[in-house]
Structures are given as structure tokens and as C-alpha cells.
Design an enzyme around this catalytic site. Structure first.
Site, PDB file in Angstrom:
ATOM      1  N   CYS A  35     116.173  92.996  83.763  1.00  0.00           N
ATOM      2  CA  CYS A  35     117.036  93.762  82.861  1.00  0.00           C
ATOM      3  C   CYS A  35     116.794  93.288  81.426  1.00  0.00           C
ATOM      4  O   CYS A  35     116.150  92.257  81.210  1.00  0.00           O
ATOM      5  CB  CYS A  35     118.516  93.599  83.242  1.00  0.00           C
ATOM      6  SG  CYS A  35     119.194  91.949  82.973  1.00  0.00           S
ATOM      7  N   CYS A  77      95.056 101.782 108.723  1.00  0.00           N
ATOM      8  CA  CYS A  77      95.154 100.337 108.537  1.00  0.00           C
ATOM      9  C   CYS A  77      96.256  99.813 109.460  1.00  0.00           C
ATOM     10  O   CYS A  77      97.054 100.593 109.995  1.00  0.00           O
ATOM     11  CB  CYS A  77      95.449  99.982 107.079  1.00  0.00           C
ATOM     12  SG  CYS A  77      97.013 100.596 106.454  1.00  0.00           S
TER      13      CYS A  77
END
Length: 580
Positions: free
Chosen positions: A131, A9
Site C-alpha cells: 500500500c 504441464c
């Protein structure tokens, strides 16, 4: 049948690797012997040998760029875009072998194979940071990744999934064009949109503190992510109980904060004003205590189960959490319910096989029904009673403990909050305090938030009282740290701790332990588990206010002054060595 396969690719990253894997699996299922050449710029390519080419009955090329075909002259060759591979790899191989035609010298094209590159070559990177609380680590890790990527010449965009939702969101085009995906998250984040992309997964802590190392690891260790629906995250890595728990806490936190502040608002009209029906105080208490706090444990359990089993775990987790509340098992029962529901749903999703015609019923009927039934019965007959007894004993102990025990508990919680500045120990203490709010035990949460403000406030104070011991950049960091401390963001001290951990961490723990102990000694109570001193804007959210401020000031002074002194001694010692 012996075949040779070449994939390539434009970027030499995700599509090339994905197509190679799909075609290799398809060839194996057909019973064919396949040799693969994946032209990639992130993994060492295994080139086809002359023997591989000579022995092949067909050469199959899946590529979106020009590759060298001069070596295939005289062999049956079939070439097609990579997009044709992903639809049905088996059908693609069958068609390719049927339509392959001999390659003549005139038809062959000469082109250099893709060159192996390193992480120093310009790449397009997309990332996500998240988080448990969705505040400091999320945004600090994002900034660190952006700076490191820019310094290396990469084009990088980071999506932050914080407490206010997803910001700087990645578009479908940006994800499609990306050469690498970095996920720095301590909680579960949706990954289905990255299917087929090269991905590296880490946590916010390493991404923030060891950014360069993590960036190197990303290029060296990234693998192609394949989304498999339910329980997809577990195909990538085995996650620990801590991460599942923090996913639950992160989703529960907004509910608790909102409920706590609304309860505090009801006290503006008097501590017992809510008992009078039809009043605004009663309405506020119904919203905050009767609704928001009632959702706290179900949300905790539901998203623990979601982290383990993805969507199929959510329904049994929520029901298990409701049962934990109704049986008096509290937040400990909610945690148990979340894990029971999550692993039950995951087991059903992974182990139960159904006919293809009924497979679609699994996520909407079979898993929710069976996992919910199992979780409910386990909570009622096995878990609920014993855990409720434990919660009752714990609540009675905390509410009736003497001043000595209270001070020791506050000292321990305060030290834990300052040990790793937003790490696992810090989050464990925080989750303990938040969980107790459901049982109307508010003192530990007060000690935890007060101590959590001390590290960042203390570093700011140290840079102010000992300016000559800090560089100009450190003085500026100290100002920012002080503001973060006021907001109850312990991570403001991380730049100082990363540079001088042997002095910063003990100084922070000493101040935090003192603050936690004093808060418990003064009998301080906190209704909302976040917001820092800005919670003072809500009347009665913190009581008693004056003594609470004294506890924070005392701990800040200990941390700031002790670190200023320790840093001075260290510098004087260096000067002595230089003079000698």
C-alpha cells in the site's frame, strides 16, 4: 501446413497455457494452420476433434507429463518437454514437423486428460501486498489472504512490501512451483520474476474487505503474465493517475519522515540554534532540511514517472522534480513533472522503433536523454512559472488565513481522513498535508495526523465504555484498534466499519472533523508526517503538545461515545422487534 498442438504441464496452469500461446503465435507467423489443445485445470480446454486430428499433417506435443496418445495412432507425432518451446517456438515447430514419425499402436500411451479443478482444490499460491504508506493495509491484506487461503486448503505465502522493505520474501523456487500469483497492491511493485505465471491483480482494499470474493476472482480471471521490460505493468492493466501518484508518495514518505524528525531534533537546542554554523543543531538542520527535504519533491516526481514508464521514467522524473524545487513550483510542480516525464518516457519506449543493433541504446541513452530534455524544457518554459505562482498563493493563504478559515480547513481534512479509513479520500488528504511540508507549512499535517488517529482510538474507546454491547472478539479487536490509533493507523477501525458502516463511518467522521478543526484552531504544527503520539518522544516535533492532545482526546470521545450510543439504540430496536 496443418498441425495439431497439445500442451500440458503437471499442474495444468502456467506452463501449459504459456506454451500454447507461444506455439500458436509461432504457427501463425509461419503461415501454418494450427489447432491447439491446452490441457489446463483453470480454463476450459478446447479438445482436438477427430476431424482436427485427421486433417493434420503432424501432431506436436509439448508436455511435461504423460498424456493420452492413443487417438494419434497412424499420424506423424513429435513429443518434447515444454522447456524446448520457450527458447525458440518457430524453430521448435520446424524441427517438430521434420522429425515427426508415425505413431504405432504399440507406442501409443493411454492416460486420462487433466481434470478441470476449481478454486476449492488445493493449490500453491504466492502473493504480494503493498500500500502507499506500507503500514496497515499491506499487512492486514496479507493476513486476510493467508487466512482465506488456509481455510480453503491452499498452500499460500504472502510477501509484504511495506515501509520497512520486503518481508517474507518469495524464493525463486516458490514462484516456480506456484499455480497462481495474486498481486494486491496500490502502488507499483516489480513483477519481472513472475514472467510466465498465472497472475491476478487487485488492490489491498478489496483483498482485505472482500477476501473470499477476490480469491474466487483470482482463480476465475487470472491470466498469464508476460514481462516486456519497460512499461510492463501497462500491458496488464491501464492504471489511473491516483495509483501513479500514490507510488510517488509511498517512496517519498520515508524521506519526509526522516527529514522531519531530524529537523525536530535540531530544535532541541533552541528554535533558532541551527543558525549558528558549526553546531550540532546546524548539522542536524543540514541533514534534515537541507538534504532530506530537498530530496522530497525529486523522489515524488521520480517515482510517479517510474510507476508510469518503469525504469526509463526514473531519470527524467528525478530531474523534473529538481526543477520543480528550484523554480518554486513545489509539490504541485513535482506532481506535474512526474506525469510529464513518465508519459514522455513511455511514449518513447512504446512508439520509437530502432534497428535491432541500436535497440539496446533506448533505455540507457535515447529515452533518458530525450525524455529528460523534454521534461526540463517543459518545466522551465511552460509549467514552472504558473505552478510556482499557484504554490506561492496557496502557501500565503494557508500561513495567513484567519481562524475561521483554518477551522473550516481542519474540519474538512479531518472528515476526509475518517471517511474511508486508508482509502483514496484518506490518502488524498494525507498527500496534501505531506506535500505542504516542503514549503514549511506544518499546520495542515498536524490536523491530518490527529484526525487520522481518531477512528481507531474511538472504536477502542467504544468497546471499553460499552462492553456489554460488543462480543468478546470485538472487545479484543477494540484493544488492538486503540494501539493502532496511537500509531496513526486509521485502518484499525476497518473491522468495525466493515461490520457496521452506517454507524461507524459517521461517528468517525464527526470525531475526526472536530479534531482537525481544533488542531487548526490551536495552531498546532507537526514536523513529521507519521508515527502518531510516539512522535512526542522527539522534542518539538509537535507544538503545542498539550492542546494537540486535547484535540485528539475530544475527537476520540465524540467518536467512541457516539458509536457506543448508536450501537445501543440499534440493539434495543432489534430487541423490540424480537419481543413483538
Amino acid at each position: 501446413m496443418k498441425i495439431a498442438i497439445i500442451t500440458a504441464c503437471p499442474s495444468g496452469v502456467a506452463n501449459s497455457i504459456l506454451a500454447a500461446g507461444l506455439l500458436e503465435q509461432a504457427a501463425h507467423s509461419l503461415g501454418w494452420d494450427a489447432k491447439i489443445e491446452c490441457q489446463s485445470n483453470v480454463i476450459e480446454p478446447s479438445l482436438l476433434t477427430d476431424a482436427d486430428i485427421d486433417q493434420s499433417d503432424a501432431i506436436i506435443i509439448a508436455a511435461d507429463r504423460t498424456i493420452d496418445t492413443t487417438r494419434f495412432v497412424g499420424k506423424p507425432v513429435y513429443s518434447a518437454p515444454i522447456s524446448e518451446v520457450t527458447v525458440d517456438p518457430k524453430a521448435f515447430l520446424t524441427t517438430a514437423c521434420e522429425k515427426a514419425s508415425l505413431l504405432s499402436q504399440d507406442e501409443a500411451v493411454a492416460s486420462e486428460p487433466i481434470q478441470q479443478t476449481t478454486s476449492n482444490s488445493a493449490q500453491k499460491i504466492v502473493a504480494i501486498t503493498a500500500c502507499p504508506t506500507g503500514v496497515a493495509h499491506t499487512f492486514m491484506a496479507a493476513e486476510a489472504l493467508e487466512q482465506e487461503g488456509a481455510q480453503r486448503g491452499h498452500q499460500i505465502k504472502v510477501e509484504t512490501r511495506g515501509s520497512v522493505g520486503a518481508k517474507n520474501q518469495l524464493t525463486a523456487q516458490e514462484i516456480q512451483d506456484a499455480d497462481l500469483v495474486i498481486i494486491a497492491a496500490d502502488i507499483e511493485v516489480p513483477l519481472d520474476r513472475f514472467d510466465g505465471k498465472l497472475m491476478y491483480r487487485t488492490k489491498t482494499g478489496p483483498a482485505l474487505k472482500k477476501t473470499a470474493q477476490e480469491m474466487d476472482n483470482a482463480f476465475e480471471q487470472a491470466t498469464v503474465y508476460q514481462h516486456s521490460g519497460a512499461s510492463s505493468a501497462q500491458t496488464e492493466e491501464k492504471k489511473g493517475a491516483y495509483k501513479h501518484l500514490m507510488t510517488g508518495v509511498s517512496h517519498m514518505l520515508p524521506v519526509v519522515v526522516a527529514g522531519g524528525l531530524i529537523i525536530a531534533l535540531s530544535f532541541v537546542f533552541g528554535i533558532e540554534a541551527f543558525k549558528e554554523e558549526g553546531t550540532l543543531a546546524a548539522a542536524l538542520m543540514t541533514i534534515g532540511g537541507g538534504s532530506a527535504f530537498a530530496l522530497m519533491i525529486p523522489v515524488l516526481a521520480g517515482y510517479i514517472a517510474f510507476s508510469i514508464a518503469d525504469r526509463p521514467g526514473l531519470a527524467p522524473g528525478l530531474v523534473g522534480g529538481m526543477l520543480a524545487s528550484s523554480t518554486g513550483a513545489g509539490f504541485l510542480g513535482g506532481i506535474a513533472a512526474g506525469f510529464i516525464a513518465g508519459y514522455a518516457a513511455k511514449f518513447l519506449a512504446d512508439k520509437v522503433s530502432l534497428p535491432q543493433s541500436m535497440e539496446a541504446l533506448k533505455p540507457i541513452l535515447i529515452i533518458p536523454f530525450v525524455a529528460t530534455l523534454f521534461t526540463g524544457l517543459a518545466m522551465i518554459y511552460v509549467v514552472g512559472g504558473p505552478v510556482a505562482g499557484i504554490m506561492t498563493a496557496l502557501t500565503d493563504f494557508l500561513n495567513n488565513m484567519g481562524s475561521d478559515s483554518a477551522v473550516l480547513l481542519g474540519l474538512l481534512l479531518g472528515a476526509m481522513m475518517c471517511f474511508d479509513l486508508g482509502g483514496p479520500v484518506n490518502k488524498a488528504a494525507y498527500a496534501f498535508g505531506v506535500g505542504l511540508l516542503a514549503s514549511e507549512t506544518y499546520a495542515p499535517m498536524a490536523a491530518i495526523m490527529a484526525a487520522g488517529m481518531v477512528p481507531a482510538l474511538g472504536m477502542g474507546l467504544a468497546t471499553f465504555i460499552a462492553k456489554n454491547k460488543f462480543e468478546k472478539s470485538e472487545q479484543e479487536a477494540g484493544k488492538a484498534s486503540f494501539v493502532l490509533g496511537l500509531c496513526f493507523i486509521s485502518e484499525g477501525a476497518i473491522p468495525f466499519a466493515a461490520k457496521d458502516p452506517m454507524r461507524v463511518i459517521p461517528a468517525c467522521m464527526a470525531g475526526g472533523a472536530l479534531t482537525g478543526a481544533l488542531s487548526m484552531l490551536f495552531g498546532a504544527k507537526l514536523m513529521a508526517p507519521h508515527g502518531g503520539l510516539f512522535v512526542l518522544l522527539i522534542p518539538n516535533a509537535i507544538t503545542p503538545v498539550f492542546m494537540y492532545l486535547i484535540a485528539i482526546a475530544a475527537g476520540t470521545a465524540v467518536t467512541g461515545i457516539s458509536y457506543a450510543l448508536l450501537k445501543a439504540k440499534a440493539e434495543s430496536k432489534q430487541a423490540e422487534v424480537t419481543t413483538a
